[in-house]
Design a protein around this motif. Structure first.
Motif, PDB file in Angstrom:
ATOM      1  N   PHE A 270      20.869  72.609  29.527  1.00  0.00           N
ATOM      2  CA  PHE A 270      20.298  71.493  30.292  1.00  0.00           C
ATOM      3  C   PHE A 270      19.829  70.419  29.332  1.00  0.00           C
ATOM      4  O   PHE A 270      19.715  70.629  28.119  1.00  0.00           O
ATOM      5  CB  PHE A 270      19.157  71.961  31.192  1.00  0.00           C
ATOM      6  CG  PHE A 270      18.013  72.630  30.468  1.00  0.00           C
ATOM      7  CD1 PHE A 270      16.995  71.889  29.887  1.00  0.00           C
ATOM      8  CD2 PHE A 270      17.963  74.019  30.368  1.00  0.00           C
ATOM      9  CE1 PHE A 270      15.941  72.505  29.223  1.00  0.00           C
ATOM     10  CE2 PHE A 270      16.909  74.647  29.705  1.00  0.00           C
ATOM     11  CZ  PHE A 270      15.890  73.886  29.133  1.00  0.00           C
ATOM     12  N   VAL A 271      19.555  69.248  29.888  1.00  0.00           N
ATOM     13  CA  VAL A 271      19.080  68.103  29.112  1.00  0.00           C
ATOM     14  C   VAL A 271      17.685  67.743  29.589  1.00  0.00           C
ATOM     15  O   VAL A 271      17.432  67.659  30.793  1.00  0.00           O
ATOM     16  CB  VAL A 271      20.030  66.900  29.252  1.00  0.00           C
ATOM     17  CG1 VAL A 271      19.443  65.675  28.553  1.00  0.00           C
ATOM     18  CG2 VAL A 271      21.400  67.230  28.668  1.00  0.00           C
ATOM     19  N   ALA A 272      16.773  67.541  28.659  1.00  0.00           N
ATOM     20  CA  ALA A 272      15.397  67.149  28.965  1.00  0.00           C
ATOM     21  C   ALA A 272      15.164  65.731  28.465  1.00  0.00           C
ATOM     22  O   ALA A 272      15.721  65.315  27.450  1.00  0.00           O
ATOM     23  CB  ALA A 272      14.408  68.118  28.309  1.00  0.00           C
ATOM     24  N   ALA A 273      14.329  64.990  29.208  1.00  0.00           N
ATOM     25  CA  ALA A 273      14.058  63.586  28.888  1.00  0.00           C
ATOM     26  C   ALA A 273      12.632  63.418  28.391  1.00  0.00           C
ATOM     27  O   ALA A 273      11.826  64.361  28.428  1.00  0.00           O
ATOM     28  CB  ALA A 273      14.306  62.719  30.119  1.00  0.00           C
ATOM     29  N   ALA A 274      12.306  62.225  27.939  1.00  0.00           N
ATOM     30  CA  ALA A 274      10.991  61.920  27.383  1.00  0.00           C
ATOM     31  C   ALA A 274       9.884  62.344  28.342  1.00  0.00           C
ATOM     32  O   ALA A 274       9.919  62.023  29.530  1.00  0.00           O
ATOM     33  CB  ALA A 274      10.878  60.434  27.069  1.00  0.00           C
ATOM     34  N   GLY A 275       8.910  63.090  27.819  1.00  0.00           N
ATOM     35  CA  GLY A 275       7.792  63.572  28.617  1.00  0.00           C
ATOM     36  C   GLY A 275       7.977  64.965  29.164  1.00  0.00           C
ATOM     37  O   GLY A 275       7.006  65.593  29.584  1.00  0.00           O
ATOM     38  N   ASP A 276       9.219  65.483  29.182  1.00  0.00           N
ATOM     39  CA  ASP A 276       9.477  66.821  29.701  1.00  0.00           C
ATOM     40  C   ASP A 276       9.017  67.886  28.702  1.00  0.00           C
ATOM     41  O   ASP A 276       8.991  67.656  27.494  1.00  0.00           O
ATOM     42  CB  ASP A 276      10.967  67.019  29.992  1.00  0.00           C
ATOM     43  CG  ASP A 276      11.465  66.135  31.132  1.00  0.00           C
ATOM     44  OD1 ASP A 276      10.619  65.569  31.857  1.00  0.00           O
ATOM     45  OD2 ASP A 276      12.691  66.014  31.280  1.00  0.00           O
ATOM     46  N   VAL A 277       8.674  69.064  29.249  1.00  0.00           N
ATOM     47  CA  VAL A 277       8.208  70.189  28.437  1.00  0.00           C
ATOM     48  C   VAL A 277       9.194  71.347  28.603  1.00  0.00           C
ATOM     49  O   VAL A 277       9.573  71.693  29.730  1.00  0.00           O
ATOM     50  CB  VAL A 277       6.798  70.635  28.865  1.00  0.00           C
ATOM     51  CG1 VAL A 277       6.329  71.821  28.019  1.00  0.00           C
ATOM     52  CG2 VAL A 277       5.806  69.474  28.741  1.00  0.00           C
ATOM     53  N   VAL A 278       9.614  71.944  27.487  1.00  0.00           N
ATOM     54  CA  VAL A 278      10.599  73.030  27.491  1.00  0.00           C
ATOM     55  C   VAL A 278       9.980  74.253  26.812  1.00  0.00           C
ATOM     56  O   VAL A 278       9.239  74.113  25.829  1.00  0.00           O
ATOM     57  CB  VAL A 278      11.892  72.608  26.760  1.00  0.00           C
ATOM     58  CG1 VAL A 278      12.923  73.735  26.786  1.00  0.00           C
ATOM     59  CG2 VAL A 278      12.469  71.344  27.399  1.00  0.00           C
ATOM     60  N   TYR A 279      10.321  75.452  27.322  1.00  0.00           N
ATOM     61  CA  TYR A 279       9.715  76.695  26.827  1.00  0.00           C
ATOM     62  C   TYR A 279      10.792  77.756  26.661  1.00  0.00           C
ATOM     63  O   TYR A 279      11.614  77.987  27.556  1.00  0.00           O
ATOM     64  CB  TYR A 279       8.667  77.170  27.837  1.00  0.00           C
ATOM     65  CG  TYR A 279       7.873  78.394  27.433  1.00  0.00           C
ATOM     66  CD1 TYR A 279       6.667  78.260  26.749  1.00  0.00           C
ATOM     67  CD2 TYR A 279       8.300  79.673  27.752  1.00  0.00           C
ATOM     68  CE1 TYR A 279       5.913  79.377  26.401  1.00  0.00           C
ATOM     69  CE2 TYR A 279       7.558  80.790  27.406  1.00  0.00           C
ATOM     70  CZ  TYR A 279       6.368  80.635  26.730  1.00  0.00           C
ATOM     71  OH  TYR A 279       5.630  81.751  26.388  1.00  0.00           O
ATOM     72  N   ALA A 280      10.797  78.407  25.498  1.00  0.00           N
ATOM     73  CA  ALA A 280      11.696  79.536  25.244  1.00  0.00           C
ATOM     74  C   ALA A 280      10.853  80.746  24.879  1.00  0.00           C
ATOM     75  O   ALA A 280      10.151  80.731  23.860  1.00  0.00           O
ATOM     76  CB  ALA A 280      12.673  79.219  24.113  1.00  0.00           C
ATOM     77  N   PRO A 281      10.889  81.827  25.676  1.00  0.00           N
ATOM     78  CA  PRO A 281      10.092  83.017  25.358  1.00  0.00           C
ATOM     79  C   PRO A 281      10.547  83.666  24.060  1.00  0.00           C
ATOM     80  O   PRO A 281      11.638  83.390  23.544  1.00  0.00           O
ATOM     81  CB  PRO A 281      10.369  83.953  26.553  1.00  0.00           C
ATOM     82  CG  PRO A 281      10.925  83.078  27.627  1.00  0.00           C
ATOM     83  CD  PRO A 281      11.643  81.975  26.926  1.00  0.00           C
ATOM     84  N   ALA A 282       9.708  84.524  23.520  1.00  0.00           N
ATOM     85  CA  ALA A 282      10.085  85.300  22.346  1.00  0.00           C
ATOM     86  C   ALA A 282      11.361  86.091  22.638  1.00  0.00           C
ATOM     87  O   ALA A 282      11.614  86.497  23.776  1.00  0.00           O
ATOM     88  CB  ALA A 282       8.962  86.264  21.963  1.00  0.00           C
ATOM     89  N   LYS A 283      12.180  86.280  21.609  1.00  0.00           N
ATOM     90  CA  LYS A 283      13.385  87.102  21.653  1.00  0.00           C
ATOM     91  C   LYS A 283      14.524  86.478  22.453  1.00  0.00           C
ATOM     92  O   LYS A 283      15.507  87.155  22.753  1.00  0.00           O
ATOM     93  CB  LYS A 283      13.088  88.516  22.175  1.00  0.00           C
ATOM     94  CG  LYS A 283      12.111  89.302  21.295  1.00  0.00           C
ATOM     95  CD  LYS A 283      11.867  90.694  21.853  1.00  0.00           C
ATOM     96  CE  LYS A 283      10.982  91.519  20.928  1.00  0.00           C
ATOM     97  NZ  LYS A 283       9.612  90.991  20.810  1.00  0.00           N
ATOM     98  N   ARG A 284      14.445  85.192  22.796  1.00  0.00           N
ATOM     99  CA  ARG A 284      15.566  84.496  23.428  1.00  0.00           C
ATOM    100  C   ARG A 284      16.159  83.500  22.431  1.00  0.00           C
ATOM    101  O   ARG A 284      15.460  82.643  21.901  1.00  0.00           O
ATOM    102  CB  ARG A 284      15.130  83.742  24.684  1.00  0.00           C
ATOM    103  CG  ARG A 284      14.941  84.606  25.910  1.00  0.00           C
ATOM    104  CD  ARG A 284      15.081  83.769  27.170  1.00  0.00           C
ATOM    105  NE  ARG A 284      14.723  84.508  28.371  1.00  0.00           N
ATOM    106  CZ  ARG A 284      15.237  84.267  29.564  1.00  0.00           C
ATOM    107  NH1 ARG A 284      16.138  83.316  29.720  1.00  0.00           N
ATOM    108  NH2 ARG A 284      14.850  84.964  30.615  1.00  0.00           N
TER     109      ARG A 284
END
Length: 314
Positions: A270-284
């Protein structure tokens, strides 16, 4: 004789462990347990929190907040506040606090060096840092609401310079004195003072002629944040590249400018734009890259000043 031989062997082992790898030597391959199914997202974390969706959810309101990260290492909150809103001077005894302005204008007041205050007018894409044990305050200025991402440790306590008029429910404000010595495991900073204000345009001028660059913004005992900028046109895609992952902690990003693409294990890209927050858990596995036109910048946040990254063997 046995003692001497044992000591000799221990010395040899230690020397082998600490000896630098010869130039050009291949990376040593290790083996780490990794779940067959990627670890689940636990509330309130989501792969992507779009700022536009949060604004739509709170349409018609200027004063709102959304907790977007609350795990064992970080607490991150998107906060909207109307013009004139203030947060009085306070500090956190063992936790830094930092903000990325997503919309509007905010005046920050940061105690740095101790006993003296610096004031900054921060606009969208700017980053402001308050080191632990440093007083700080903020005020929304201008005629429009301001939105900020606020990041600190998950269970830190706010300590106020002046007694608030309204106590929190179930709490009483107690007068105390505060020891302000360095933590025993203070992260070395080569004697350089903390930089507490980061503007992308100013940073670009500090990297003349470079289309891709990074700037270490936060390096504390339990907090690390790195500004990473570049252009999608310069990305060299490698087939099968999964990026990297971390065994014991998640990684968080906020898009400071432009767009960024994300490939996170178990999810469609996916694509995120200015101001967006992205999260990747441990082990991914995860692979963030610049996207779209123009310069793109992300703030990459992890809990350790030098956390391990696990890559695919070459």
């Amino acid at each position: 004789m046995r003692v001497c031989w044992t000591g000799f062997m221990v010395a040899c082992v230690l020397a082998a462990q600490t000896a630098p790898r010869a130039a050009g030597a291949p990376d040593k391959v290790f083996y780490v347990p990794k779940p067959i199914q990627p670890p689940a997202y636990e509330a309130p974390m989501k792969p992507l929190v779009r700022l536009a969706d949060l604004k739509a959810k709170h349409q018609g309101r200027a004063d709102w907040s959304e907790l977007v990260v609350y795990d064992k290492n970080n607490r991150a909150e998107v906060i909207s506040a109307p013009p004139g809103s203030k947060v009085p001077r306070h500090l956190h005894s063992d936790a830094p606090e930092y903000w990325v302005v997503q919309e509007g204008r905010i005046r920050f007041e940061i105690e740095d060096p101790p006993g003296k205050f610096q004031s900054f007018e921060a606009r969208p894409g700017d980053l402001v840092l308050a080191p632990e044990r440093h007083l700080h305050a903020l005020e929304v200025i201008g005629t429009e609401p301001a939105i900020r991402l606020q990041v600190t440790l998950p269970d830190t306590t706010t300590i106020y310079e002046s007694k608030p008029e309204q106590p929190e429910k179930g709490m009483v404000y107690t007068p105390v004195t505060l020891s302000t010595g360095n933590n025993p495991d203070e992260v070395p900073n080569d004697g350089k003072p903390d930089r507490v204000f980061f503007n992308l345009d100013a940073l670009q001028k500090e990297h003349p002629g470079k289309r891709s660059w990074s700037e270490l913004a936060v390096r504390k005992n339990r907090a690390h944040a790195n500004i990473i900028c570049g252009y999608a046109a310069d990305v060299k895609h490698v087939a099968g590249n999964l990026g990297h992952y971390h065994t014991d902690f998640a990684e968080i990003w906020v898009i400071m400018r432009g767009q960024q693409s994300f490939a996170i294990e178990g999810l469609d890209p996916f694509v995120a734009a200015a101001g967006d927050v992205v999260y990747a858990p441990a082990k991914r596995w995860h692979l963030p890259e610049p996207a779209g036109e123009g310069m793109s910048c992300r703030l990459a946040m992890t809990p350790y000043p030098a956390g391990n990254h696990l890559y695919q063997p070459k």
